[in-house]
Scaffold this active site. Sequence first.
Site, PDB file in Angstrom:
ATOM      1  N   THR A  38       0.548  11.547  -0.378  1.00  0.00           N
ATOM      2  CA  THR A  38       1.608  10.626  -0.796  1.00  0.00           C
ATOM      3  C   THR A  38       2.735  11.343  -1.513  1.00  0.00           C
ATOM      4  O   THR A  38       3.892  10.916  -1.466  1.00  0.00           O
ATOM      5  CB  THR A  38       1.000   9.540  -1.714  1.00  0.00           C
ATOM      6  OG1 THR A  38       0.113   8.758  -0.926  1.00  0.00           O
ATOM      7  CG2 THR A  38       2.046   8.634  -2.322  1.00  0.00           C
ATOM      8  N   TYR A  52       3.146   2.833   3.185  1.00  0.00           N
ATOM      9  CA  TYR A  52       4.111   3.906   3.508  1.00  0.00           C
ATOM     10  C   TYR A  52       3.401   4.954   4.371  1.00  0.00           C
ATOM     11  O   TYR A  52       2.212   4.847   4.644  1.00  0.00           O
ATOM     12  CB  TYR A  52       4.613   4.541   2.204  1.00  0.00           C
ATOM     13  CG  TYR A  52       3.486   5.015   1.328  1.00  0.00           C
ATOM     14  CD1 TYR A  52       2.935   6.273   1.512  1.00  0.00           C
ATOM     15  CD2 TYR A  52       2.916   4.180   0.363  1.00  0.00           C
ATOM     16  CE1 TYR A  52       1.852   6.693   0.747  1.00  0.00           C
ATOM     17  CE2 TYR A  52       1.829   4.597  -0.401  1.00  0.00           C
ATOM     18  CZ  TYR A  52       1.304   5.847  -0.199  1.00  0.00           C
ATOM     19  OH  TYR A  52       0.231   6.247  -0.926  1.00  0.00           O
ATOM     20  N   SER A  85      -4.900  12.915   3.015  1.00  0.00           N
ATOM     21  CA  SER A  85      -6.088  13.660   2.585  1.00  0.00           C
ATOM     22  C   SER A  85      -7.410  13.061   3.035  1.00  0.00           C
ATOM     23  O   SER A  85      -8.444  13.708   2.946  1.00  0.00           O
ATOM     24  CB  SER A  85      -6.069  13.880   1.077  1.00  0.00           C
ATOM     25  OG  SER A  85      -6.449  12.715   0.390  1.00  0.00           O
ATOM     26  N   ASP A 119      -6.447  10.763  -2.317  1.00  0.00           N
ATOM     27  CA  ASP A 119      -7.720  10.146  -1.910  1.00  0.00           C
ATOM     28  C   ASP A 119      -8.900  11.112  -1.981  1.00  0.00           C
ATOM     29  O   ASP A 119     -10.017  10.700  -2.316  1.00  0.00           O
ATOM     30  CB  ASP A 119      -7.601   9.556  -0.497  1.00  0.00           C
ATOM     31  CG  ASP A 119      -6.754   8.287  -0.488  1.00  0.00           C
ATOM     32  OD1 ASP A 119      -6.388   7.804  -1.579  1.00  0.00           O
ATOM     33  OD2 ASP A 119      -6.448   7.785   0.604  1.00  0.00           O
ATOM     34  N   LYS A 191     -11.091   9.656  -8.608  1.00  0.00           N
ATOM     35  CA  LYS A 191     -10.068   8.613  -8.428  1.00  0.00           C
ATOM     36  C   LYS A 191     -10.726   7.274  -8.739  1.00  0.00           C
ATOM     37  O   LYS A 191     -11.703   6.888  -8.096  1.00  0.00           O
ATOM     38  CB  LYS A 191      -9.524   8.640  -7.002  1.00  0.00           C
ATOM     39  CG  LYS A 191      -8.339   7.725  -6.801  1.00  0.00           C
ATOM     40  CD  LYS A 191      -7.666   7.897  -5.448  1.00  0.00           C
ATOM     41  CE  LYS A 191      -6.399   7.054  -5.401  1.00  0.00           C
ATOM     42  NZ  LYS A 191      -5.682   7.187  -4.123  1.00  0.00           N
TER      43      LYS A 191
HETATM   44  C1  SIN Z   1      -2.365   9.469  -1.732  1.00  0.00           C
HETATM   45  O1  SIN Z   1      -1.979  10.624  -1.639  1.00  0.00           O
HETATM   46  O2  SIN Z   1      -2.233   8.853  -2.820  1.00  0.00           O
HETATM   47  C2  SIN Z   1      -3.024   8.714  -0.620  1.00  0.00           C
HETATM   48  C3  SIN Z   1      -2.964   9.392   0.692  1.00  0.00           C
HETATM   49  C4  SIN Z   1      -3.693  10.678   0.752  1.00  0.00           C
HETATM   50  O3  SIN Z   1      -4.701  10.864   0.057  1.00  0.00           O
HETATM   51  O4  SIN Z   1      -3.241  11.548   1.515  1.00  0.00           O
END
Ligand code: SIN
Length: 355
Positions: A38, A52, A85, A119, A191
């Site tokens: 993100t 997004y 991720s 993630d 997380k």
């Molecule tokens: C994020 O980065 O907050 C969600 C998407 C990901 O883990 O790539």
Amino acid sequence: MLASRLAGYGLAVATLCTASFSYADSLPNVTILATGGTIAGTGATSTTTVGYSAAKLGVEKLIEAVPEMKTIANVSGEQVFQIASENMTNDHWLKLAKRVNELLKQSSVDGIVITHGTDTIEETAYFLNLVVKSKKPVVIVGAMRPATAISADGPINLYNAVGIAGSKDAQGRGVLVALNDEIQGAREVTKSNTMLASTFRAPDLGSLGYVVRGKPVFYRATARKHTVDTEFDIGKLDQLPEVDVVYGYANAKRTPIDAFVAGGDVGLVHAGTGNGSLATPVKEALKEARAKGVIVVRSSRTGSGITARNGEANDDELDFVAADNLNAQKARILLMLALTKTRDTKDIQRMFEVY
Ligand code: SIN
């Protein structure tokens, strides 16, 4: 509107830029390895904070968005991958860890920042914590809001991460995770919330410190071995042993365990209810898996606390391993690395008490 906000963040789409600033002798040299997430995400509007697209902006754009970094470090960037991720694999980890070790051997590199999706940030952080062979700082950073959002958290998180990576105070502390002005240790961080900028927590144990004016302030250190003090060497590995996680819940069946064993897994982590308890059909399936040579680790789905050896199951009798306070996704990582060294359950149990 969106274009002007991007420009406001230094993300003007038409502008070509280089991935590094001019070098100043007195500043630390920090390499940013970008992997997506993100922090590199873009949304349709400035208020798009869910729905997004992650992993859209390249490392040049991320660096360009935070010109303030050049006052605290000489920054250069490399795009290692560009993924959300949840698509992180063992192969990505091996590639990333090898690149980190290669860079940290160079005297011209003082620290590394890895931009990453939130993630699975905790998993990559713990993997690196066990296989990076340097005391130089390695800081993983992400963002909960895409770069195009109002109050995007990526730029300040990246600035803070570079400040930590360039700091002598951050040396020898293991791999660190930086978000929301906090510094978390790789082993304990998880997380904890799907949306909040304060999502990263180390349940019960707390963060290692804060970042203030781009400088880390530490209050505690992890007591578990990491980086240069581990026995794991991924230098010559081109794959990791197959290990999967099975989740415990009411009415749980043995089906996923049998499927993983049939698929060739050499290790299984059970995220059990409570203190790692096992439903009867699950216990039977894990016992049979162990008889076929699969290493079984008991952890807990609760999110904190110790899964005690010989507590909810007789590990001595079953020849299982207890995960200590590692969550299941991190127990999977330690079990994979343990299996690169041994299949002896006593030795693997020792590793769970040390790392
Ligand atoms: C994020 O980065 O907050 C969600 C998407 C990901 O883990 O790539």
